[in-house]
Design a protein around this motif. Structure first.
Motif, short mmCIF file in Angstrom:
data_model
loop_
_atom_site.label_atom_id
_atom_site.label_comp_id
_atom_site.label_asym_id
_atom_site.label_seq_id
_atom_site.Cartn_x
_atom_site.Cartn_y
_atom_site.Cartn_z
N GLY A 48 0.80 -1.22 0.00
CA GLY A 48 0.00 0.00 0.00
C GLY A 48 0.83 1.26 0.00
O GLY A 48 2.05 1.23 0.19
N ARG A 49 0.16 2.35 -0.20
CA ARG A 49 0.85 3.65 -0.25
C ARG A 49 0.62 4.42 1.04
O ARG A 49 -0.39 4.23 1.72
CB ARG A 49 0.40 4.44 -1.46
N ALA A 50 1.54 5.30 1.34
CA ALA A 50 1.45 6.09 2.56
C ALA A 50 1.23 7.57 2.26
O ALA A 50 1.06 8.36 3.19
CB ALA A 50 2.72 5.92 3.39
N GLN A 51 1.22 7.94 1.00
CA GLN A 51 1.03 9.35 0.66
C GLN A 51 0.29 9.47 -0.68
O GLN A 51 0.38 8.59 -1.52
CB GLN A 51 2.37 10.07 0.59
N ALA A 52 -0.43 10.56 -0.81
CA ALA A 52 -1.15 10.85 -2.04
C ALA A 52 -0.16 10.91 -3.19
O ALA A 52 0.97 11.37 -3.04
CB ALA A 52 -1.90 12.18 -1.91
N GLY A 53 -0.59 10.43 -4.31
CA GLY A 53 0.25 10.48 -5.51
C GLY A 53 1.14 9.27 -5.69
O GLY A 53 1.66 9.05 -6.77
N ALA A 54 1.32 8.47 -4.64
CA ALA A 54 2.11 7.25 -4.78
C ALA A 54 1.30 6.25 -5.60
O ALA A 54 0.07 6.27 -5.59
CB ALA A 54 2.45 6.68 -3.41
N PRO A 55 1.96 5.37 -6.30
CA PRO A 55 1.23 4.41 -7.16
C PRO A 55 0.43 3.39 -6.36
O PRO A 55 0.81 3.01 -5.25
CB PRO A 55 2.33 3.73 -7.97
N VAL A 56 -0.67 2.96 -6.92
CA VAL A 56 -1.53 1.95 -6.30
C VAL A 56 -1.55 0.65 -7.09
O VAL A 56 -2.14 -0.33 -6.66
CB VAL A 56 -2.98 2.46 -6.12
N ALA A 57 -0.92 0.63 -8.25
CA ALA A 57 -1.04 -0.50 -9.18
C ALA A 57 -0.68 -1.84 -8.55
O ALA A 57 -1.41 -2.82 -8.72
CB ALA A 57 -0.20 -0.24 -10.43
N ALA A 58 0.42 -1.92 -7.83
CA ALA A 58 0.84 -3.20 -7.25
C ALA A 58 -0.16 -3.69 -6.21
O ALA A 58 -0.54 -4.87 -6.20
CB ALA A 58 2.24 -3.08 -6.65
N ALA A 59 -0.60 -2.80 -5.33
CA ALA A 59 -1.57 -3.19 -4.30
C ALA A 59 -2.89 -3.62 -4.93
O ALA A 59 -3.47 -4.64 -4.56
CB ALA A 59 -1.80 -2.04 -3.31
N GLU A 115 -2.33 -17.94 2.40
CA GLU A 115 -1.48 -18.49 1.33
C GLU A 115 -1.63 -17.66 0.06
O GLU A 115 -0.63 -17.28 -0.57
CB GLU A 115 -1.90 -19.94 1.08
N LEU A 116 -2.86 -17.38 -0.33
CA LEU A 116 -3.11 -16.63 -1.57
C LEU A 116 -2.59 -15.20 -1.47
O LEU A 116 -2.02 -14.68 -2.44
CB LEU A 116 -4.60 -16.63 -1.89
N ALA A 117 -2.79 -14.55 -0.33
CA ALA A 117 -2.31 -13.18 -0.16
C ALA A 117 -0.79 -13.13 -0.19
O ALA A 117 -0.19 -12.24 -0.81
CB ALA A 117 -2.84 -12.58 1.15
N SER A 118 -0.14 -14.09 0.46
CA SER A 118 1.32 -14.14 0.46
C SER A 118 1.85 -14.31 -0.95
O SER A 118 2.81 -13.64 -1.36
CB SER A 118 1.79 -15.28 1.36
N ALA A 119 1.22 -15.18 -1.72
CA ALA A 119 1.63 -15.39 -3.12
C ALA A 119 1.40 -14.14 -3.95
O ALA A 119 2.23 -13.77 -4.79
CB ALA A 119 0.89 -16.58 -3.70
N ALA A 120 0.27 -13.47 -3.73
CA ALA A 120 -0.03 -12.24 -4.48
C ALA A 120 0.99 -11.15 -4.16
O ALA A 120 1.44 -10.42 -5.05
CB ALA A 120 -1.45 -11.77 -4.18
N ILE A 121 1.36 -11.03 -2.90
CA ILE A 121 2.38 -10.05 -2.51
C ILE A 121 3.68 -10.37 -3.22
O ILE A 121 4.33 -9.48 -3.79
CB ILE A 121 2.58 -10.04 -0.98
N ALA A 122 4.08 -11.61 -3.21
CA ALA A 122 5.34 -12.01 -3.84
C ALA A 122 5.34 -11.70 -5.33
O ALA A 122 6.36 -11.25 -5.88
CB ALA A 122 5.61 -13.50 -3.60
N ARG A 123 4.21 -11.90 -5.98
CA ARG A 123 4.12 -11.63 -7.43
C ARG A 123 4.19 -10.14 -7.75
O ARG A 123 4.67 -9.77 -8.82
CB ARG A 123 2.82 -12.19 -7.99
N HIS A 124 3.70 -9.30 -6.86
CA HIS A 124 3.57 -7.87 -7.18
C HIS A 124 4.54 -6.97 -6.45
O HIS A 124 4.57 -5.76 -6.72
CB HIS A 124 2.12 -7.43 -6.94
N GLN A 125 5.34 -7.52 -5.56
CA GLN A 125 6.30 -6.70 -4.82
C GLN A 125 7.47 -6.34 -5.73
O GLN A 125 8.01 -7.18 -6.43
CB GLN A 125 6.80 -7.46 -3.59
N GLN A 126 7.85 -5.07 -5.69
CA GLN A 126 8.98 -4.60 -6.48
C GLN A 126 10.27 -5.10 -5.84
O GLN A 126 10.42 -5.02 -4.62
CB GLN A 126 8.99 -3.07 -6.54
#
Length: 157
Positions: A73-84, A139-150
């Motif tokens: 997630g993002r902590a400030q306005a204007g930061a990207p939301v695409a990965a989350a 399990e699914l959330a952990s896998a999704a994080i791994a796929r989308h984490q920079q």
């Protein structure tokens, strides 16, 4: 931050077996012992039992979304939301594909907000299904994080 998929599932099951509810258990599995763990676990409480027994989305799914937001997630306005957003879309889509629904009452076949639903929940021992939802959502959330984490950039930049 991201844990091995089996580890998230095992941690979620252990938390659930230890008395935490669905959303709390998934959050705890995804954030571990970070300094935010207690805060996020408490924040997840109202999401348990289909948003406090209102027939809303499954708490395990909500806990997964909270965990994804913690990492991506993002902590400030204007930061990207695409990965989350992509990770949450993956989680919700896979959860629905596996279980056929996302709302607590549809998943369990009863309304936890009613005395009748509570009786059905106890009689049919539906906590076992909730444990399954909890483990799989972690399990699914952990896998999704791994796929989308920079990946981390060299020199921390």
């Amino acid at each position: 931050m991201v844990r091995h998929i089996g580890s998230a599932q095992t941690k979620a099951e252990a938390s659930f077996d230890g008395g935490l509810y669905c959303a709390e258990s998934v959050v705890r599995a995804l954030v571990g012992t970070s300094e935010d763990a207690d805060l996020l676990t408490r924040a997840a409480t109202g999401f348990c039992s289909g948003m406090a027994r209102t027939c809303g989305p499954c708490g395990a799914l909500s806990g997964g979304i909270i965990g994804i937001g913690h990492v991506l997630g993002r902590a400030q306005a204007g930061a990207p939301v695409a990965a989350a957003y992509a990770a949450v879309q993956d989680l919700v889509g896979e959860f629905e594909r596996i279980f056929g629904a996302r709302d607590c009452d549809r998943l369990l076949g009863c309304d936890l907000g009613s005395p009748e639903g509570q009786a059905i929940f106890r009689e049919l021992q539906l906590h076992r299904r909730c444990r399954e939802f909890t483990a799989r959502a972690a399990e699914l959330a952990s896998a999704a994080i791994a796929r989308h984490q920079q990946p981390a950039k060299p020199n921390g930049t």
